[in-house]
Scaffold this active site. Structure first.
Site, PDB file in Angstrom:
ATOM      1  N   LYS A 194     -22.998  31.754  13.666  1.00  0.00           N
ATOM      2  CA  LYS A 194     -21.666  31.635  13.062  1.00  0.00           C
ATOM      3  C   LYS A 194     -20.553  31.610  14.102  1.00  0.00           C
ATOM      4  O   LYS A 194     -19.676  30.731  14.072  1.00  0.00           O
ATOM      5  CB  LYS A 194     -21.421  32.786  12.080  1.00  0.00           C
ATOM      6  CG  LYS A 194     -20.022  32.738  11.465  1.00  0.00           C
ATOM      7  CD  LYS A 194     -19.763  33.891  10.513  1.00  0.00           C
ATOM      8  CE  LYS A 194     -18.326  33.817   9.989  1.00  0.00           C
ATOM      9  NZ  LYS A 194     -18.016  34.918   9.056  1.00  0.00           N
ATOM     10  N   ASP A 226     -10.621  33.604   2.759  1.00  0.00           N
ATOM     11  CA  ASP A 226     -10.900  33.172   4.131  1.00  0.00           C
ATOM     12  C   ASP A 226     -11.182  31.677   4.169  1.00  0.00           C
ATOM     13  O   ASP A 226     -11.903  31.151   3.318  1.00  0.00           O
ATOM     14  CB  ASP A 226     -12.100  33.946   4.671  1.00  0.00           C
ATOM     15  CG  ASP A 226     -12.143  33.958   6.185  1.00  0.00           C
ATOM     16  OD1 ASP A 226     -11.366  33.200   6.796  1.00  0.00           O
ATOM     17  OD2 ASP A 226     -12.946  34.710   6.750  1.00  0.00           O
ATOM     18  N   ASP A 275      -6.476  32.841   9.828  1.00  0.00           N
ATOM     19  CA  ASP A 275      -6.845  31.965   8.713  1.00  0.00           C
ATOM     20  C   ASP A 275      -7.494  32.741   7.581  1.00  0.00           C
ATOM     21  O   ASP A 275      -8.236  32.183   6.775  1.00  0.00           O
ATOM     22  CB  ASP A 275      -7.793  30.859   9.202  1.00  0.00           C
ATOM     23  CG  ASP A 275      -9.066  31.415   9.824  1.00  0.00           C
ATOM     24  OD1 ASP A 275      -9.129  32.636  10.053  1.00  0.00           O
ATOM     25  OD2 ASP A 275      -9.993  30.637  10.079  1.00  0.00           O
TER      26      ASP A 275
END
Length: 1259
Positions: free
Chosen positions: A1007, A938, A1172
């Site tokens: 986050k 990641d 991603d």
């Protein structure tokens, strides 16, 4: 004026054409509509000073003129309104005088009769339409009426009323004309420029209307042909052709932009060609010639097809007939070699034409199709230079039954839907006998519905058929007969089941329901059309050859899927269906069909309220479905479709164990069709969108775009779609167990509605405050129940689909959004889903773990837990070895053991990884253990990584792991630390919320906000993100969550600003450019990705209007739909400005992913991605990570910002701006805008090659 009607005894009557008569009748009608209001106003105006409280409320009769409810008029408005009415009288009189003068008739020539002696004659309208050249139309007038899709009677009358307005407005009194002329002479240069702007905007609007009408007409004509109504298609074409010929400003428009161009004629030409009616073909060619429309190769292909299909014994095709066609083709400078390039013909039809031409031409060559054999993109060319290693996407996969799977997939796509078994547990409170009784009652009721619906459907279709025969223009009828009646009934029954399965407290908006069912019917129609054309059978033959390619590793190594399919096309002379878009129904047609079907449900579907009572003999049937009005604030209501409580209860208690899904909502049983064109790829027969977005300018742009430039995008999508998958049965069993046993909130398995408490009741003895409290409590519980039921259904779908594919190999077709980001097409079950869904999916292809594979499994496990984000890879591996007993216990006893896996950030994926590690460790040789488990790598806040690389920002690069380091940087933890530091300071100062948040500020809380900050999240969005995190924390007080979220959102934004400074300048430049482009140039922001994929932001000020669908009867059929193409709409400056920075970064991360996929394919590595987050086998992680870094360096070594700047200058720099024409922007300001777009961005000192040594770049 009231008596201004032509007497039939007048000598001048015969000289008055029907058109002028109609105009006068419309003048009379419009005048009489205001008579009552005028009389009331004049009577009240004499006493209005005293009648200060008087309000006139006039409500027109239903179906009458006026267009709706009139506004309230107060006495002080009377004088002004009376003047307006007088002015309106003069305008109508002038219009009437002008029309009479135009035919040589004066007012004195008219006999005076009462208005009741003559009404509107509908025949006069038909006579008018059949007489070409009587009068000219204004282009926007007739286009507007047809785009609104009114009932034809209303359409024609509205056309004439509008025509009078135009003419009447120009035919005012001489005094006013002189004043207007004098005023025009005094106009300034700026006013002239503004008038020019208005003219240009009007031209754009006319272009848009023309495009929309052409799209609707093509769809209608195709539906007529497939419904065996070719004569109707022919007459409708001529009807609109005659309108176009009488349209003003026709010569000013390009031939291709006219509503009726050669592509419209070709549809009807094909219809007659399939019937072998050459005479009709010649007739249409003559009409095309008289309309100055030039035929193309497709037109002549259908001409020749009709000759090849001559079936009558009295008519024979001679060589002279064939030569006549060839000579005409040569006269238009067309070539036989390109005859089949644009037409939709089956192989058999092409062979018939070839045989026909062979009688006069030896071995005619009719196929000049060719494909480019290399990339035009520098980045893709560099990847293509890498030597292709042995690649077998299905290594170790049992493909012995692949042929039968292909046949099954074809059968399912023809059928249109799939029935799968539900995994929902049966209600234990209901006995077996009762359950069987309820199931029988449901089936009995369903059969009754089916019978009554079919009878009503057939009856109403007959009425529609009569209406279609009486109307010259488009109607809904062909769309309702193009498929078999039973299919429409099946669609209704499935919609009933879907609605019965909805929550009692929520329903989607009606327009959404209409559009959804209409789209499903349309997709079935497209498949049937594909089959009827014969192209489906040809495609099936090619796909059989493609499957052999998939089974042969030497072939998959030699050519990629796109290249091999292109070779098959050249070999078999098969062409994909280029005109599939023309067959698609416009949105308002889908809504119209859906509304028709829903109206049948409301009117015909009844339910016996005693149906669930075994011993009840009496019946009391009521409507099973109805419309409710839900308040949505500010005295506004939303119409919703609701099922009767008995229907919902019966459906749930019967525990029907079947779920029905459309075929495009499920994975495929065989490899997807490779993408070779924006119109071809994905599912076998079902249409798959290349870009998932509405019919927009960008979508049309792909069809004109150079296909070679799209090759890298096609190939990347194909590589991702080649990957086969299987189910993780062990995890699936655990998930089903929890789902059937009242769910688990920690594991995000929702509980069923049966676990919710009963709603509190309002007692009559309660006082007002208690009743209000209970009422609010009930509403809150209803919202929670609706939300939980939605989540429960979502989980049910995921697990049921997964269970359906148990022990099967399946594939995901992929497509993109407008930015180039890739998504699997099936919505419910794919690897982009939540934690549970990802845990259920494994690679079908297995690979031995090798020397480092087991270590990467363990490292991946620790990554999933989120426990060691700041630790090095070696430290994570050591920690995994320390907790091996917990890992083994989780794998062996997931439900009864210590349940360590449930404490993870991603519990289900953690459980799946524990089970895989346990299998590998217990195998005889872990290095030889064949692993199917995907390991993820990641990106570290990938958006900020791209920003840091663009600006060569050293500080930013270090914080997001572009720079090598001994241990990973965690930008989320760094931001959380800054927020906590600020919170401690506020708490020391006595801030109550800061004190309350003690212990709750952590990485997980901030986050999502940090991750989406770079993608343009607003403070409001950040507040909602943090609010959701706080609500998930059981110990945090729920009543303080909102105020705490507001506080933390502010602190998070403040902390990010402290960490990233130089990157912000790039984001500001993006924003400034987008603002000027959308506001000054009035264009959407567009750019081309480094891989050559064109992007246009689809944010516009949508022009919507209330127009009736083809049903066109009464107010209830009025539906709101978008009737303009966004290519001609003004952009929404605010959305364009705010969305450009995140969208551009998304297009970069998509390009990076595609380049990585291409290099992995060249090196024979299995690759999958979630934007991603890149997936591969454990033994290939280090290789994939290396390729990922190489392609990131290659991508950002390109002058991305410079090329973007040059693109802006090329596209927008030479455009005349609306602002400069209206003198709102000076030349100096325009120069500053040019300088802004040409600005060279300052870059930092970061060395991009350092990324190659950063092992935590993706980890």
């Amino acid at each position: 004026m009231q008596s201004l009607i032509i007497s039939s005894s007048s000598k001048q009557t015969n000289n008055i054409c029907c058109h002028c008569l109609s105009r006068l009748l419309m003048i009379k009608n419009r005048w009489t509509q205001t008579t009552t209001t005028r009389q009331q106003l004049r009577s009240l105006s004499t006493k209005w000073p005293e009648a200060t409280d008087t309000v006139i409320k006039q409500q027109p009769k239903k179906g009458g003129g006026g267009g709706g409810k009139q506004p309230n008029l107060k006495p002080k408005q009377f004088p002004r309104l009376l003047k307006d009415l007088d002015r309106f009288d003069k305008k109508l009189s002038a219009a009437a005088a002008k029309n009479l003068r135009s035919i040589g008739t004066g007012l004195t020539d008219l006999d005076i009769v009462t208005a009741t002696e003559m009404g509107t004659d509908e025949a006069s309208f038909d006579l008018l339409e059949s007489s070409a050249g009587v009068s000219d139309y204004s282009l926007d007038q007739w286009l507007d009426t047809d785009l609104n899709v009114l009932a034809p009677e209303v359409e024609e009358q509205q056309l004439f009323v509008d025509d009078i307005d135009v003419d009447g407005g120009a035919a005012k009194s001489d005094t006013k004309s002189d004043k207007k002329s004098s005023k025009t002479k005094k106009q300034s240069k700026n006013s002239i420029k503004q008038e020019e702007i208005r003219r240009q905007l009007k031209d754009m609007d006319l272009m848009s209307k023309s495009s929309s009408l052409r799209y609707a007409l093509k769809s209608y004509l195709y539906s007529c042909i497939y419904a065996d109504m070719v004569p109707k298609a022919h007459s409708v074409l001529l009807y609109y052709r005659s309108k176009q010929l009488r349209t003003k400003r026709l010569k000013e428009m390009d031939k291709e932009t006219l509503p009726i161009n050669v592509s419209v004629y070709n549809i009807v030409l094909k219809g007659w060609a399939l019937k072998g009616k050459t005479g009709k073909i010649k007739e249409l060619f003559a009409f095309m010639k008289s309309s100055n429309v030039e035929p193309n190769t497709e037109s002549f292909a259908y001409y020749l097809l009709s000759l090849s299909r001559q079936t009558t014994t009295t008519t024979t095709v001679t060589k002279d007939d064939i030569m006549e066609v060839i000579n005409q083709l040569n006269n238009y400078s067309l070539s036989l070699g390109s005859l089949f390039e644009r037409c939709c013909l089956s192989v058999d039809e092409k062979k018939a034409i070839h045989r026909l031409l062979s009688t006069i031409i030896t071995n005619p060559k009719l196929n000049s199709l060719s494909f480019a054999d290399r990339y035009s993109c520098k980045l893709a060319e560099e990847v293509d230079k890498i030597e292709q290693k042995f690649y077998n996407p299905c290594e170790g996969v049992d493909l012995s039954s692949l042929e039968s799977s292909v046949e099954q997939q074809f059968a399912l796509e023809i059928q249109g839907n799939v029935i799968i078994k539900s995994i929902a547990a049966e209600d234990t409170d209901v006995s077996e006998n009762t359950r069987n009784f309820l199931k029988n009652q449901w089936m009995k009721t369903e059969n009754e519905w089916r019978e009554s619906l079919k009878q009503s459907f057939v009856t109403q279709i007959k009425g529609f058929q009569y209406q279609s025969n009486e109307i010259n223009g488009m109607t809904l009828y062909p769309y309702l007969v193009v498929l078999d009646t039973n299919y429409y009934i099946d669609a209704i029954i499935e919609e009933i089941k879907l609605c019965a399965n909805m929550s009692e407290y929520y329903s989607p908006p009606l327009a959404t329901l209409f559009a959804n069912v209409g789209k499903r019917v349309m997709l079935r129609y497209l498949v049937k059309a594909h089959i009827r054309d014969g192209t489906a059978q040809d495609f099936q033959q090619l796909y059989s050859d493609y499957i052999r390619y998939f089974q042969n590793p030497q072939m998959t190594t030699a050519d990629n899927p796109r290249q091999y399919w292109q070779q098959l096309m050249l070999k078999n002379e098969h062409f994909y269906n280029e005109n599939s878009r023309d067959k698609q129904w416009p949105y308002h047609v889908q809504v119209g069909v859906g509304k028709f079907l829903y109206d049948l449900i409301i009117k015909e579907v009844k339910i016996d309220v005693n149906v669930m009572k075994p011993n009840c003999k009496s019946q009391r049937k009521v409507a099973a479905f109805g419309i409710t009005y839900k308040p949505i604030g500010n005295l506004r209501y939303q119409r919703e479709f609701r099922a009767h409580p008995v229907v919902i209860k019966l459906h749930r208690k019967a525990c029907l164990d079947k779920l029905v899904f459309d075929i495009n909502m499920l994975p495929m049983l065989c490899p997807p069709t490779p993408w070779i064109s924006p119109k071809f790829g994905g599912y076998l027969l079902n249409k798959t969108d290349f870009v998932r977005m509405p019919e927009t300018h960008q979508k049309w742009m792909y069809n004109r775009y150079d296909r070679q430039k799209l090759y890298p995008t096609f190939d990347a999508l194909n590589y991702l779609s080649m990957c086969p998958w299987i189910l993780n049965n062990s995890v699936l069993d655990v998930a089903i167990h929890y789902f059937r046993n009242k769910g688990n909130k920690t594991l995000e398995i929702p509980k069923p509605l049966s676990e919710f408490p009963i709603l509190p009741k309002i007692d009559v003895s309660m006082d007002k405050s208690d009743k209000i409290h209970v009422y609010r409590q009930r509403n809150q519980m209803k919202r929670e129940m609706a939300e939980m039921y939605s989540l429960w259904c979502n989980c049910l779908y995921k697990l049921s689909i997964a269970n359906h594919f148990r022990n099967k190999v399946f594939w995901f077709p992929n497509n993109m959004d407008f930015r180039g980001r890739v998504y699997p097409v099936p919505p419910h079950f794919n690897h982009l889903g939540n934690d549970l869904t990802r845990s259920l999916i494994l690679f079908a292809k297995g690979q031995p773990l090798g020397d480092r594979g087991l270590d990467w499994l363990k490292i991946h496990l620790i990554n999933l837990t989120g426990a060691k984000k700041r630790s090095s890879i070696s430290e994570r591996l050591a920690f995994a070895n320390e907790i091996m007993p917990l890992i083994m216990d989780s794998a062996d006893n997931p439900m009864e053991g210590c349940k360590w896996w449930q404490q993870s950030d991603e519990p289900w994926q953690t459980l799946a990884c524990c089970m895989e590690i346990a299998k590998a460790v217990r195998s005889p040789d872990p290095k030889q253990y064949v692993c199917h488990f995907p390991v993820h790598q990641d990106g570290s806040c990938n958006g900020l990584q791209h920003y840091a690389a663009l600006g060569r920002d050293q500080a930013g690069a270090e914080s997001v792991n572009l720079h090598p380091a001994d241990r990973p940087k965690d930008v989320y933890s760094d931001v959380a630390a800054l927020v906590e530091k600020s919170r401690l300071k506020d708490a020391a100062d006595g801030h109550e919320i800061a004190k309350l948040l003690d212990g709750y500020v952590n990485r997980k809380t901030v986050k999502q906000t940090v991750m989406t900050y770079v993608y343009g999240v607003t403070r409001f969005g950040a507040k909602l993100q943090i609010f959701k995190r706080l609500k998930e924390t059981d110990s945090f007080p729920k009543d303080k969550a909102f105020s705490a979220a507001v506080y933390l959102a502010h602190k998070t934004f403040q902390s990010i600003g402290e960490m990233f400074t130089e990157t912000r300048s790039i984001q500001d430049w993006f924003t400034d450019c987008a603002r000027q482009i959308s506001k000054v140039y009035e264009k959407p922001v567009e750019w081309v990705t480094p891989l050559g994929f064109p992007v246009v932001q689809p944010y516009h000020k949508a022009k919507t209007k209330f127009g009736e669908t083809f049903l066109g009867i009464g107010n209830e059929t009025t539906l709101k739909y978008l009737s303009r193409s966004d290519a001609f709409q003004k952009p929404n400056s605010l959305k364009q400005k705010n969305a450009f920075p995140p969208n551009f970064i998304h297009s970069l991360d998509s390009s990076h992913m595609m380049l990585t996929a291409m290099q992995c394919h060249r090196n024979g590595i299995t690759f999958a991605s979630v934007h991603d987050c890149f997936w591969t086998h454990p033994n290939c992680v280090e290789l994939m990570n290396r390729y990922c870094r190489q392609q990131f360096i290659a991508l950002h070594s390109e002058p991305i910002l410079d090329e973007l700047s040059q693109h802006f200058i090329n596209v927008y720099g030479s455009l005349p701006t609306a602002a400069t024409m209206s003198a709102n922007v000076t030349k100096n300001e325009l120069q500053k805008i040019q300088e802004l777009m040409a600005r060279k961005m300052k870059k930092g000192d970061f060395v991009l090659d350092n990324v190659y040594n950063s092992i935590y770049f993706f980890s």
